[in-house]
Design a protein around this motif. Sequence first.
Motif, PDB file in Angstrom:
ATOM      1  N   ARG A  97       0.814  -0.716   0.090  1.00  0.00           N
ATOM      2  CA  ARG A  97       0.210   0.074   0.119  1.00  0.00           C
ATOM      3  C   ARG A  97       0.796   1.340   0.102  1.00  0.00           C
ATOM      4  O   ARG A  97       0.517   2.543  -0.786  1.00  0.00           O
ATOM      5  CB  ARG A  97      -0.499   0.005   1.240  1.00  0.00           C
ATOM      6  N   LYS A 101      -3.088   3.385  -6.460  1.00  0.00           N
ATOM      7  CA  LYS A 101      -4.075   2.914  -6.125  1.00  0.00           C
ATOM      8  C   LYS A 101      -5.331   2.081  -7.027  1.00  0.00           C
ATOM      9  O   LYS A 101      -5.308   0.822  -6.336  1.00  0.00           O
ATOM     10  CB  LYS A 101      -4.617   4.213  -6.475  1.00  0.00           C
ATOM     11  N   GLN A 150      -3.292  -1.745  -6.576  1.00  0.00           N
ATOM     12  CA  GLN A 150      -3.760  -2.225  -4.905  1.00  0.00           C
ATOM     13  C   GLN A 150      -4.736  -2.498  -4.524  1.00  0.00           C
ATOM     14  O   GLN A 150      -4.851  -3.321  -4.000  1.00  0.00           O
ATOM     15  CB  GLN A 150      -2.870  -1.355  -3.894  1.00  0.00           C
ATOM     16  N   GLU A 151      -5.838  -1.706  -5.026  1.00  0.00           N
ATOM     17  CA  GLU A 151      -7.386  -2.087  -4.612  1.00  0.00           C
ATOM     18  C   GLU A 151      -7.851  -3.328  -5.580  1.00  0.00           C
ATOM     19  O   GLU A 151      -8.055  -3.882  -4.987  1.00  0.00           O
ATOM     20  CB  GLU A 151      -7.976  -1.042  -5.531  1.00  0.00           C
ATOM     21  N   SER A 161      -5.770  -5.929  -3.413  1.00  0.00           N
ATOM     22  CA  SER A 161      -6.193  -6.483  -1.943  1.00  0.00           C
ATOM     23  C   SER A 161      -7.987  -6.724  -2.781  1.00  0.00           C
ATOM     24  O   SER A 161      -8.143  -8.006  -1.485  1.00  0.00           O
ATOM     25  CB  SER A 161      -6.558  -4.926  -1.932  1.00  0.00           C
TER      26      SER A 161
END
Length: 429
Positions: free
Chosen positions: A140, A231, A234-235, A238
């Motif tokens: 992150r 972003k 990573q999203e 995740s």
Amino acid sequence: MKRFFCLCLGWLTFFPTFAEDADSLSKRPRNAHIGYSLSLSPGKLIVMDSWQKKWQRNRNTFAISAEINYTPVPRDSDDFARDYNYPTFALGLKFNRNDVTMHRSPDPAWGMAEEVDYDSKLGNIATLYGTFSRPIYRNRHWMFDYMLGTGIGYGKHKYSRGNNIDNELTGSRFLIYFTAGLHATYRFADDWALTGGVEYYHHSNGALNRPNKGANYIGPVVGLRYMPCWKEIQECRSSGGQEVRRTFKKRIYANFTLGVGGKTLNEDWQLTQFQTPPSSPDYRTGRFRFYMAYSAQADVMYRYARRWASGIGADLFYGTYADRVRDIENLTQHPTPNNQHPTISPWSFGLALKHQVYYRNLSVAISLGCYLYRHMGSNAKEVETPYYERIGLHYTIPSLRNLTVGFNIKAHRTKADLTELVVSYPVEL
């Protein structure tokens, strides 16, 4: 220098989060692929050998770089991007403010070369370049990557017998550029990050002119990066987003390559610099004849991953400059005890380990070879090594049965021997 800072500040005004207010940002589609960066790098010129140590004076340099970046993201369904952990491609402009000076003091090693009453300068260099950065690890907030790049530089202050006579680093205004680096990046906001690391980079003529010692630098780098891709990547991870990978078929193939290029001679440089009297019009001249050089390669390669292929090959070289080397030997060298000068042959032959790094149709070719046959005179024995390196950038054309075109630089201990254009044709085994 002021103009360059203004250019960089002007570039920053295009950053989406600076150029638009929050309402307009929310109304337009998000483009996570495009980013920007600005970095600063104080560094030092590297002294490569004992000869350079004799005439090198100041070694300080300071570089500022501005880049526009492209990063593939998970929604692109790109197998190469996933294999490389979503790398970043950058197009950048670097400006080197060089406080690098050189001066030859009286020394028997310089032969007939006479001392001058001023210090020679490397001068400032502007470089247009491209880089490839691959994240090794990313979460992150942190990312660690390595970077490779190449480009073309322009330095107005090249070697000149009239006013820059001890600049043995660069003999032409247009220069070949290589760089490599390691970075750590900290994401402090959704799209913004600070980066730091260490970078090496190199400016030289590629042996296309003399002098060709080359300027090698190393130093720390710090920078600010706008990275909207982070972003989204990573999203996706995740949330357990699917990353469908197409299967890759391993294969063995033969690769046949022809090259045509050329060089100027270090022998001519040594002769005019140190063995020519000041009264001669050729004394420490900056004009040298260009000689053609040809090569052929036959390799057996194993493509064991989408990204990589490795193998072994045979390299054959032919230099049209052998007669000129022989003439210089006759002028400057004493005969051997049997009254014969050493054998000089235009042919050289070696075996080399080969490695190819792929991203789609673009690839970087790297090889390390060892001469089995090479007779290029006494100067070559002093300045060359029994091994040689090759590095090149290539592009594959699928519509032409994967014919590949590109360029290579052949070197001895990172010092360029010649630059060549190459064409390769693979044959599946």
